[in-house]
Enzyme design. Structure first.
Site, mmCIF file in Angstrom:
data_model
loop_
_atom_site.group_PDB
_atom_site.id
_atom_site.type_symbol
_atom_site.label_atom_id
_atom_site.label_comp_id
_atom_site.label_asym_id
_atom_site.label_seq_id
_atom_site.Cartn_x
_atom_site.Cartn_y
_atom_site.Cartn_z
ATOM 1 N N HIS A 275 34.578 39.197 39.306
ATOM 2 C CA HIS A 275 36.011 39.516 39.369
ATOM 3 C C HIS A 275 36.551 39.775 37.975
ATOM 4 C CE1 HIS A 275 40.323 38.087 39.373
ATOM 5 N NE2 HIS A 275 40.352 39.142 40.156
ATOM 6 N N GLN B 69 41.786 24.201 43.601
ATOM 7 C CA GLN B 69 42.300 24.344 42.225
ATOM 8 C C GLN B 69 43.154 25.593 42.148
ATOM 9 O OE1 GLN B 69 39.454 23.773 38.909
ATOM 10 N NE2 GLN B 69 40.274 25.633 37.939
ATOM 11 N N ASP B 70 44.301 25.478 41.472
ATOM 12 C CA ASP B 70 45.155 26.642 41.204
ATOM 13 C C ASP B 70 45.039 26.983 39.726
ATOM 14 O OD1 ASP B 70 48.108 26.132 43.381
ATOM 15 O OD2 ASP B 70 46.068 26.854 43.777
ATOM 16 N N HIS C 238 33.960 38.143 35.741
ATOM 17 C CA HIS C 238 33.450 36.772 35.768
ATOM 18 C C HIS C 238 33.027 36.331 37.164
ATOM 19 C CE1 HIS C 238 36.391 36.114 32.180
ATOM 20 N NE2 HIS C 238 35.316 36.809 31.820
ATOM 21 N N GLU D 90 56.450 33.222 52.156
ATOM 22 C CA GLU D 90 55.409 32.209 52.168
ATOM 23 C C GLU D 90 54.205 32.851 51.475
ATOM 24 O OE1 GLU D 90 56.573 29.950 56.391
ATOM 25 O OE2 GLU D 90 54.621 30.929 56.140
ATOM 26 N N TYR E 105 45.869 32.201 40.790
ATOM 27 C CA TYR E 105 44.822 32.305 41.792
ATOM 28 C C TYR E 105 44.278 30.934 42.195
ATOM 29 C CZ TYR E 105 41.921 32.738 37.530
ATOM 30 O OH TYR E 105 41.362 32.591 36.289
ATOM 31 N N ARG F 212 40.391 40.939 31.574
ATOM 32 C CA ARG F 212 39.733 39.633 31.707
ATOM 33 C C ARG F 212 38.641 39.791 32.759
ATOM 34 N NH1 ARG F 212 43.189 34.933 30.165
ATOM 35 N NH2 ARG F 212 45.144 35.722 29.262
ATOM 36 N N LYS G 295 38.017 33.255 45.542
ATOM 37 C CA LYS G 295 39.274 33.313 44.791
ATOM 38 C C LYS G 295 40.326 34.053 45.611
ATOM 39 C CE LYS G 295 36.661 33.637 40.473
ATOM 40 N NZ LYS G 295 36.227 34.551 39.376
ATOM 41 N N LYS H 164 34.340 36.435 24.199
ATOM 42 C CA LYS H 164 33.352 36.218 25.280
ATOM 43 C C LYS H 164 33.167 37.485 26.104
ATOM 44 C CE LYS H 164 34.502 33.975 29.123
ATOM 45 N NZ LYS H 164 34.815 32.937 30.134
ATOM 46 N N ASP H 165 34.244 38.135 26.469
ATOM 47 C CA ASP H 165 34.169 39.295 27.367
ATOM 48 C C ASP H 165 33.606 40.535 26.684
ATOM 49 O OD1 ASP H 165 37.089 38.578 29.484
ATOM 50 O OD2 ASP H 165 35.033 37.788 29.462
ATOM 51 N N ARG I 202 70.466 37.834 47.727
ATOM 52 C CA ARG I 202 70.130 37.015 46.541
ATOM 53 C C ARG I 202 68.823 37.476 45.898
ATOM 54 N NH1 ARG I 202 69.565 31.678 49.843
ATOM 55 N NH2 ARG I 202 68.482 33.270 51.074
HETATM 56 C C1 LIG Z 1 38.481 29.785 34.337
HETATM 57 C C2 LIG Z 1 38.886 28.523 33.633
HETATM 58 C C3 LIG Z 1 38.987 28.453 32.249
HETATM 59 N N1 LIG Z 1 39.361 27.286 31.641
HETATM 60 C C4 LIG Z 1 39.484 27.276 30.182
HETATM 61 C C5 LIG Z 1 38.249 27.725 29.432
HETATM 62 C C6 LIG Z 1 38.807 28.367 28.187
HETATM 63 O O1 LIG Z 1 39.024 27.385 27.196
HETATM 64 C C7 LIG Z 1 40.164 28.918 28.630
HETATM 65 C C8 LIG Z 1 40.150 30.408 28.904
HETATM 66 O O2 LIG Z 1 39.064 30.655 29.788
HETATM 67 P P1 LIG Z 1 38.604 32.140 30.043
HETATM 68 O O3 LIG Z 1 38.593 32.887 28.734
HETATM 69 O O4 LIG Z 1 37.328 32.115 30.868
HETATM 70 O O5 LIG Z 1 39.789 32.709 30.945
HETATM 71 P P2 LIG Z 1 39.844 34.156 31.618
HETATM 72 O O6 LIG Z 1 39.220 35.179 30.733
HETATM 73 O O7 LIG Z 1 41.240 34.344 32.069
HETATM 74 O O8 LIG Z 1 38.881 34.052 32.880
HETATM 75 C C9 LIG Z 1 39.380 33.935 34.203
HETATM 76 O O9 LIG Z 1 39.816 35.198 34.627
HETATM 77 C C10 LIG Z 1 38.882 35.976 35.357
HETATM 78 C C11 LIG Z 1 39.534 37.257 35.785
HETATM 79 C C12 LIG Z 1 38.337 35.239 36.514
HETATM 80 O O10 LIG Z 1 38.145 35.742 37.618
HETATM 81 C C13 LIG Z 1 37.955 33.850 36.295
HETATM 82 O O11 LIG Z 1 38.527 33.060 37.316
HETATM 83 C C14 LIG Z 1 38.279 33.251 35.001
HETATM 84 O O12 LIG Z 1 37.058 33.314 34.308
HETATM 85 O O13 LIG Z 1 40.498 28.208 29.846
HETATM 86 C C15 LIG Z 1 39.641 26.130 32.344
HETATM 87 O O14 LIG Z 1 39.962 25.070 31.758
HETATM 88 N N2 LIG Z 1 39.516 26.177 33.717
HETATM 89 C C16 LIG Z 1 39.161 27.313 34.390
HETATM 90 O O15 LIG Z 1 39.097 27.294 35.650
#
Ligand SMILES: Cc1cn([C@H]2C[C@H](O)[C@@H](COP(=O)(O)OP(=O)(O)O[C@H]3O[C@H](C)C(=O)[C@H](O)[C@H]3O)O2)c(=O)[nH]c1=O
Length: 182
Positions: free
Chosen positions: A119, A46-47, A62, A28, A132, A59, A72, A167-168, A23
């Protein structure tokens, strides 16, 4: 679940047992007791899940400052990523050192990222979904980043022209980053 320590203290590669049949497969993806018996014990609370539509999305890099630093546990549901962690603990003998691994829907690998590491990942396929677990809640006021292509790091990203969030595009270099892990 096979746990292979990486050459940055506390980081590890996790490979689950995959039960394939006519299938598809079952595995796990997380088992607290199995991991604890191999010395991997965290209270994940938190997931998270992200979708990146295109390959070449980066991305990161961070991290969250103490007291909200996060461990993480990263895995890929669909697609593939080049997943990178950087040791940003100033007192660490491997400060500024990084390691990159490929996590994909096909290799089922997971990356354990300790507190005190930045990360980031680069997607290698369309519609890549990353899941994650973290052991501290999201804390915007403690959210920090390091510029993905900081020349002092020399990360061998698969692309030199990534798709980045605004941001990045504007994180500081490691030498200018706010760090409080020591
Ligand atoms: C991380 C996070 C973000 N947010 C909100 C904040 C923003 O409005 C939106 C996107 O956030 P961000 O642009 O920071 O998402 P990524 O660029 O994917 O960042 C993540 O990806 C990189 C690789 C990482 O390791 C971090 O865990 C995390 O920073 O989700 C939430 O509501 N909760 C959260 O835990």
């Amino acid at each position: 679940m096979k746990v292979t320590p990486l050459n940055l203290q506390g980081a590890a590669l996790l490979e689950p047992v995959v039960h394939g049949d006519n299938r598809g497969f079952f595995m796990e993806s997380y088992n607290e007791d199995v991991l604890e018996k191999q010395g991997v014990k965290f209270s994940f609370i938190q997931d998270n899940q992200s979708l990146s539509a295109e390959p070449g999305v980066i991305r990161g890099l961070h991290y969250q400052l103490n007291p909200k630093a996060q461990t993480k546990l990263i895995r890929v549901l669909t697609g593939a990523i080049y997943d990178v962690i950087v040791d940003v603990r100033k007192s660490s003998p491997t400060f500024g050192k990084w390691v990159g691994v490929i996590l994909s829907e096909h290799n089922h690998r997971q990356l354990l990222v300790p507190k005190g590491f930045a990360h980031g990942f680069c997607t290698l396929a369309p519609n890549t979904q990353v899941l994650y677990k973290v052991d501290e809640y999201y804390s915007p006021e403690n959210d920090r980043g390091i510029l993905w292509n900081d020349p002092a790091l020399g990360i061998d990203w698969p692309t030199s022209k990534p798709i980045l969030s605004d941001k990045d595009q504007h994180h500081p270099l490691l030498k200018d980053a706010e760090l409080n892990f020591d």
